[in-house]
Structure formats: structure tokens, C-alpha cells
Design a protein around this motif. Sequence first.
Motif, mmCIF file in Angstrom:
data_model
loop_
_atom_site.group_PDB
_atom_site.id
_atom_site.type_symbol
_atom_site.label_atom_id
_atom_site.label_comp_id
_atom_site.label_asym_id
_atom_site.label_seq_id
_atom_site.Cartn_x
_atom_site.Cartn_y
_atom_site.Cartn_z
ATOM 1 N N ASN A 189 0.750 -1.469 -0.177
ATOM 2 C CA ASN A 189 0.046 -0.163 -0.011
ATOM 3 C C ASN A 189 1.034 1.207 0.170
ATOM 4 O O ASN A 189 0.542 2.468 0.934
ATOM 5 C CB ASN A 189 -0.999 0.058 1.148
ATOM 6 N N GLY A 190 1.778 1.284 -0.754
ATOM 7 C CA GLY A 190 2.426 2.669 -1.069
ATOM 8 C C GLY A 190 4.016 2.704 -0.360
ATOM 9 O O GLY A 190 4.750 3.670 -0.652
ATOM 10 N N TYR A 191 4.198 1.874 0.547
ATOM 11 C CA TYR A 191 5.416 1.760 1.314
ATOM 12 C C TYR A 191 6.401 1.099 0.474
ATOM 13 O O TYR A 191 7.442 0.826 0.980
ATOM 14 C CB TYR A 191 5.267 1.006 2.699
ATOM 15 N N ASP A 192 6.058 0.798 -0.882
ATOM 16 C CA ASP A 192 6.872 0.347 -1.975
ATOM 17 C C ASP A 192 6.880 1.445 -3.015
ATOM 18 O O ASP A 192 5.978 1.306 -4.016
ATOM 19 C CB ASP A 192 6.558 -1.137 -2.245
ATOM 20 N N ILE A 193 7.990 2.354 -2.994
ATOM 21 C CA ILE A 193 7.776 3.415 -3.924
ATOM 22 C C ILE A 193 8.703 2.929 -5.372
ATOM 23 O O ILE A 193 9.750 2.691 -5.451
ATOM 24 C CB ILE A 193 8.396 4.769 -3.356
ATOM 25 N N GLU A 194 7.836 3.296 -6.377
ATOM 26 C CA GLU A 194 8.529 3.212 -7.568
ATOM 27 C C GLU A 194 8.812 4.432 -8.031
ATOM 28 O O GLU A 194 10.010 4.661 -8.884
ATOM 29 C CB GLU A 194 7.181 2.846 -8.583
ATOM 30 N N ASN A 195 8.066 5.671 -7.891
ATOM 31 C CA ASN A 195 8.762 6.847 -8.369
ATOM 32 C C ASN A 195 8.554 8.069 -7.125
ATOM 33 O O ASN A 195 7.259 8.078 -6.890
ATOM 34 C CB ASN A 195 8.121 7.148 -9.616
ATOM 35 N N TYR A 196 9.533 8.350 -6.776
ATOM 36 C CA TYR A 196 9.246 9.357 -5.422
ATOM 37 C C TYR A 196 8.722 10.766 -5.935
ATOM 38 O O TYR A 196 8.623 11.718 -5.268
ATOM 39 C CB TYR A 196 10.656 9.626 -4.837
ATOM 40 N N TYR A 197 8.764 11.124 -7.327
ATOM 41 C CA TYR A 197 8.675 12.482 -7.928
ATOM 42 C C TYR A 197 6.935 12.442 -8.567
ATOM 43 O O TYR A 197 6.617 13.394 -8.938
ATOM 44 C CB TYR A 197 9.569 12.717 -9.017
ATOM 45 N N LYS A 198 6.441 11.297 -8.365
ATOM 46 C CA LYS A 198 5.058 11.085 -9.150
ATOM 47 C C LYS A 198 4.051 10.882 -8.028
ATOM 48 O O LYS A 198 4.196 9.990 -7.002
ATOM 49 C CB LYS A 198 5.096 10.134 -10.270
ATOM 50 N N ILE A 199 2.648 11.293 -8.160
ATOM 51 C CA ILE A 199 1.822 10.928 -7.368
ATOM 52 C C ILE A 199 1.105 9.606 -7.977
ATOM 53 O O ILE A 199 0.957 9.522 -8.987
ATOM 54 C CB ILE A 199 0.523 12.086 -7.408
ATOM 55 N N ASN A 200 0.750 8.978 -7.132
ATOM 56 C CA ASN A 200 -0.008 7.540 -7.526
ATOM 57 C C ASN A 200 -1.135 8.008 -8.022
ATOM 58 O O ASN A 200 -2.056 8.722 -7.443
ATOM 59 C CB ASN A 200 -0.253 6.806 -5.773
ATOM 60 N N PRO A 201 -1.606 7.645 -9.209
ATOM 61 C CA PRO A 201 -2.615 8.033 -10.184
ATOM 62 C C PRO A 201 -4.058 7.900 -9.461
ATOM 63 O O PRO A 201 -4.987 8.510 -9.407
ATOM 64 C CB PRO A 201 -2.558 7.362 -11.301
ATOM 65 N N ASP A 202 -4.117 6.586 -8.353
ATOM 66 C CA ASP A 202 -5.231 6.422 -7.658
ATOM 67 C C ASP A 202 -5.630 7.574 -6.717
ATOM 68 O O ASP A 202 -6.897 7.677 -6.280
ATOM 69 C CB ASP A 202 -5.122 5.027 -6.651
ATOM 70 N N TYR A 203 -4.544 8.357 -6.268
ATOM 71 C CA TYR A 203 -4.754 9.271 -5.460
ATOM 72 C C TYR A 203 -4.798 10.515 -6.194
ATOM 73 O O TYR A 203 -5.300 11.700 -5.297
ATOM 74 C CB TYR A 203 -3.576 9.433 -4.315
ATOM 75 N N GLY A 204 -4.662 10.672 -7.291
ATOM 76 C CA GLY A 204 -4.607 12.065 -8.077
ATOM 77 C C GLY A 204 -3.422 12.552 -8.622
ATOM 78 O O GLY A 204 -2.718 11.595 -9.107
ATOM 79 N N THR A 205 -3.387 14.093 -9.045
ATOM 80 C CA THR A 205 -2.196 14.178 -9.729
ATOM 81 C C THR A 205 -1.415 15.273 -8.957
ATOM 82 O O THR A 205 -1.810 15.358 -7.607
ATOM 83 C CB THR A 205 -2.630 15.057 -11.001
ATOM 84 N N MET A 206 -0.351 15.542 -9.632
ATOM 85 C CA MET A 206 0.489 16.738 -8.872
ATOM 86 C C MET A 206 -0.202 17.952 -8.516
ATOM 87 O O MET A 206 -0.294 18.542 -7.448
ATOM 88 C CB MET A 206 1.794 16.953 -9.603
ATOM 89 N N SER A 207 -1.192 18.217 -9.273
ATOM 90 C CA SER A 207 -1.975 19.599 -9.143
ATOM 91 C C SER A 207 -2.878 19.487 -8.073
ATOM 92 O O SER A 207 -3.241 20.349 -7.349
ATOM 93 C CB SER A 207 -2.416 20.097 -10.468
ATOM 94 N N ASP A 208 -3.309 18.318 -7.904
ATOM 95 C CA ASP A 208 -4.180 18.004 -6.786
ATOM 96 C C ASP A 208 -3.606 17.880 -5.469
ATOM 97 O O ASP A 208 -4.006 18.557 -4.574
ATOM 98 C CB ASP A 208 -4.784 16.419 -6.763
ATOM 99 N N PHE A 209 -2.249 17.546 -5.782
ATOM 100 C CA PHE A 209 -1.457 17.664 -4.317
ATOM 101 C C PHE A 209 -0.995 19.094 -3.797
ATOM 102 O O PHE A 209 -1.347 19.563 -2.758
ATOM 103 C CB PHE A 209 -0.260 16.941 -4.357
ATOM 104 N N ASN A 210 -0.848 19.879 -4.999
ATOM 105 C CA ASN A 210 -0.495 21.413 -4.812
ATOM 106 C C ASN A 210 -1.608 21.984 -4.305
ATOM 107 O O ASN A 210 -1.613 22.907 -3.312
ATOM 108 C CB ASN A 210 0.016 22.092 -6.174
ATOM 109 N N ASN A 211 -3.088 21.744 -4.990
ATOM 110 C CA ASN A 211 -4.218 22.283 -4.133
ATOM 111 C C ASN A 211 -4.462 21.919 -2.881
ATOM 112 O O ASN A 211 -5.137 22.947 -2.056
ATOM 113 C CB ASN A 211 -5.260 21.963 -4.991
ATOM 114 N N LEU A 212 -4.204 20.704 -2.628
ATOM 115 C CA LEU A 212 -4.384 20.291 -0.940
ATOM 116 C C LEU A 212 -3.611 21.107 -0.301
ATOM 117 O O LEU A 212 -4.159 21.353 0.800
ATOM 118 C CB LEU A 212 -3.976 18.692 -0.956
#
Length: 543
Positions: free
Chosen positions: A58-81
Amino acid sequence: MKKEDLVVYEIYVKSFNDSNDDGIGDLNGIKEKIPYLRKLGINYIWLTPIYQTPNIDNGYDIENYYKINPDYGTMSDFNNLLKEAKKYKINIMLDMVLNHTSTQHHWFKKALKGSKKYQNYYFFEKGKNNKPPTNWTSKFGGSAWEYIKKLDLWYLHLFSKQQADINWENKKLRAEVFKIVNFWLKKGVKGLRFDVINLISKPEKKNWKNDLKYNDGKKFYTDGKNINFYLKELNKKTFSNYENVFTVGELSSTNLKHFANYSNPKNKELDMGFIFYHLKTDYIDNHKWSYAPTKDFKKFKEVIETWQLYQQKHNSWIANFLSNHDQPRHISRFGNDKIYHYQSATCFAVLYIFLRGTPFIYYGEEIGQTNLYNTKIEEFNDIETTNAYKKLRSENKTDDQILKIINQKSRDNGRSPFAWNNKKYYGFSETRPWLKYKNIYNITLENDLKNKNSIFKFYQEILRLRQQNKTFKLGKIKFIETNNDNIFIYERYDDQKNYQIILNLSDKKQNYKIKENIKIIINNHEKLNFNFLNPYQAIIVEC
Ligand code: GLC
Ligand code: CA
């Protein structure tokens, strides 16, 4: 803000609120609930890993530290949060998983293709007589080494075989790690939770040894030789260059002295840390996957007292909590979630929120969300649990016996979708959530707020009290001896004030004489009897 001002709320992202009705919680879902969290009275949100991942753990296995898990949204969703949270004076704390990466990470893939450079980012070692380099076991079961035939090498994984440990001895790897951390700090992240951070310093490469006593190798890599050096460097190269950033380390199986070093401000390593010894008091002979028939508050109290007093003496700082995403719900574990739901939820809240240190609230505990109470093995999802199931089966336990154990111990217990209201799927989503949650006592925020006794409102009240009161934030702590294992009493005091926190941790009345003419600040029962404490009664008095 100072570290004593923080009140952190942990969100298991997958289970908090689903904004697009795919059954999985997400960043926009969290954003919608920021006003709710502000009302509760917290000022930090810790998000479990939000990065791209194959989701084995459940995410404690990271494939790319610079990308948001698409299930959770996008980078702009994160910025908005981030922006929305800031409006409400809430900061975001991210989970940094820097002991291992997913085996889907491009470093690992290159290592597999034979790149020496990237093999050196990990621990690729020669075996001994067709056996792994050491006999260590993984925390999720089986060997901690996985063989790669093509390379005739084994790689180390302290967790699942899809989580390969990274080699902090390698300067290039460390530079990559600092780059990752700075990337998120630059965005305005104000908190970092470092996953199993005291395991990152492994023995020197040529020095792999078998663990002859326990087979787990823990003593070789827990609080390892270079850990303080690594943390000082991480501090210097990343978060110390940003204002108002707070850090908490997950300090697995550490000891009192190491803990004090990590979180003493003069060492410039971390602000605070989590320990787990108080939550191992229901292990039988140190064994997690066993059924604990009774509650042992004697040990539980001893652990809390020992750690609190030692860290006070050494000017270090504990992140206090009773539930998180790796633990069953504490109301089901230590309280009585059926008969004394309100009382046990509020009693254990008082217990840890007024300790010396920073409180970490786990989503759902503010309404008394309980364990899962599953009736089928298939209803569990967590990799640690499913591996434990296989192991217990191989020991000839029946499904019924195993179900009893995992219903008590599984991490999934703490991962159920938040129950917001009384609609289907409790307002978490319009579709069936990723994890089944029957909610056998029908506990929802909507119901809680209608109750005469609302757990949510009680949390609001005690958080307000803590936040407005210097003595609770910075005062000293001392523990009052009682000869009753079920009664827990401590004091918070400074030059001006003296408060006593008095708790009955059991579902039976307990004899206890309370002084008359004292000022009662908090009481989770309607009445106060001066000769006994009611089941799960929690009171705070000013003396
Ligand atoms: C930590 C996390 C846990 C995870 C493990 C491996 O203990 O809290 O959820 O499985 O590290 O990353
Ligand atoms: Ca979703």
C-alpha cells in the motif's frame, strides 16, 4: 510554531475519503475534509505514502518518488491540497520511505540489468554454498534475501521481496535521497515522517553475519553504526534549510539511549520519534501472531512510564499515539468497544494526549472506529497478514484459530474506510470500497454528533485544553504509584500549575479515593464519586 504546538492527524490516504467514487480514498477527498479537520483542532496532517507504487505494501513500496500515485490524484491535486490546508492553518507532513524502494523503481530495474552502479544502490551479495548471505528473516516472513539467478546474486529486503533495501553507505545514493526530500520541501511540505529510519545503517558490506540467536538479524541493522551520521547529514542537507519543518522518525525496536540521541535538539537529527513497546504488551512471548486473551496494563503502564521519564531527563521528545496504520484500533484492543464505546474511546484519548510529547491522532479514532471483526480470511488484504496466514497454516492451525488471531492483530483493522455518515458505504464512496468494512456497531460521524455523548466533541474539548495550556505542552511529568494495575495516574506540572490525570483502564469499577475540594477540568462520566472510578473513567483535576 514549536514542536510542542503540533497536533498531528494521520490519514491512511486509501481509506479517508473517496472523491471520484472508485472505491479508493484520494487527495481531493482529503481536501474536502480540511474544514472538518480544522474543527477537530489539529494543525498537521501526516499522509501515508502518496507516490507512484505497485501497491504491494500500500505505497510503502515506492516506484517513483517524484510522481503521485494516480489512484490518489495528480501533482496539481497535491498542490491544491497544500494550498487549501494552508488556508486553514494546517500543514502537511509526508511519509518518506527511505530504507527501501519498490523493485519496480528504475534504480532496481537497472541493477537487475547488470548495472554495477545501481547494484551499489542496493545490497546485492554473493551467497554462501547456494544459501543466502545470512540467515536473516524478513519482517513479513521468509528469508530477507532474494536470489537473482541471472546475476547469481542475492539482494536484501527487510520487508517484502518487492521492497529492496537501499545502501546508505553509497554517497551517490544519499545524494539522490536528499534530492527527493528537497523536492517535496520546496513545494511547501512542512513535516516529514521517516519510515523505519533507524534501520538504514547496515553492517559494512563484507561483514554480513548470521544471527545465531534470533535468526532475524535485527541486532545487526537496528540503530546501526552510521545511523547518527546519516541523520545529521540528512538534517543538514535537507530540512534544516527550511523554516518550520518538523520531523518524526519511526524508530523500530530502538532503545532508550538511542532514542534520546535521535530526538535531542542539540544533536540536530530528528524532532521526535515513535516507539512501539507499549503496543507489544499484548504479544505472547514476544510473538505478534498469537491471541492475547487478557489485557496486561501492568506492563503497558511500566513501558509508558519508563520511556516518558527517561526522555524527559534527556531532553528528547516522544510522538505519542495508540493507533496507526500498522496497529489494530486501540478502542478494540485496550478498551471495550461494545459496552463502553464512548467511555473507552475518551479514556484512552486522555491517556496519551496529555503525556509529555506530541500527540498523533489516527483518522477515525475521533469517532471510535473499531476493528474489522471479519468472518472470512479472504476479507483481509494486507501483505503482512496474508503472509502470517500462510505461516500459521503451515503450523497446522485451523482457519478458525487463525481468524481469531488475525482479527485481533492484523494491520487491516486500522485501515477501514472512514465512516462519515449513514449512507451506503458510510459516505466514504458511492462504490464498494477497496477494503470491506461491516462496521458492526454502526459507528459513524453522523451518529456520533447526534449522541448526547459525542467522542468527536470530547476530542475537540481536550485538544483545545491541551493547546491553550503551557503546562500540558511543556510541563514536567511524573507518575503516581497505585497498587492497582488498572488505575493509571500521572501529573503534569510547572511552577504555576499542577494537573493530575486519573484513569481507570478497565471495564470494572475500581476503588479509589479522590480528594474533595479539587477543581475538575475534564470528566468523561456524568458523575464523580469520590470513592471509586467508574469503568473507563478519565478525569483531569487541578490540584
Ligand atoms: C513501516 C510502515 C509500514 C510498512 C513498513 C515498510 O513500518 O509504517 O506500514 O509496511 O514500514 O515500509
Ligand atoms: Ca478515489
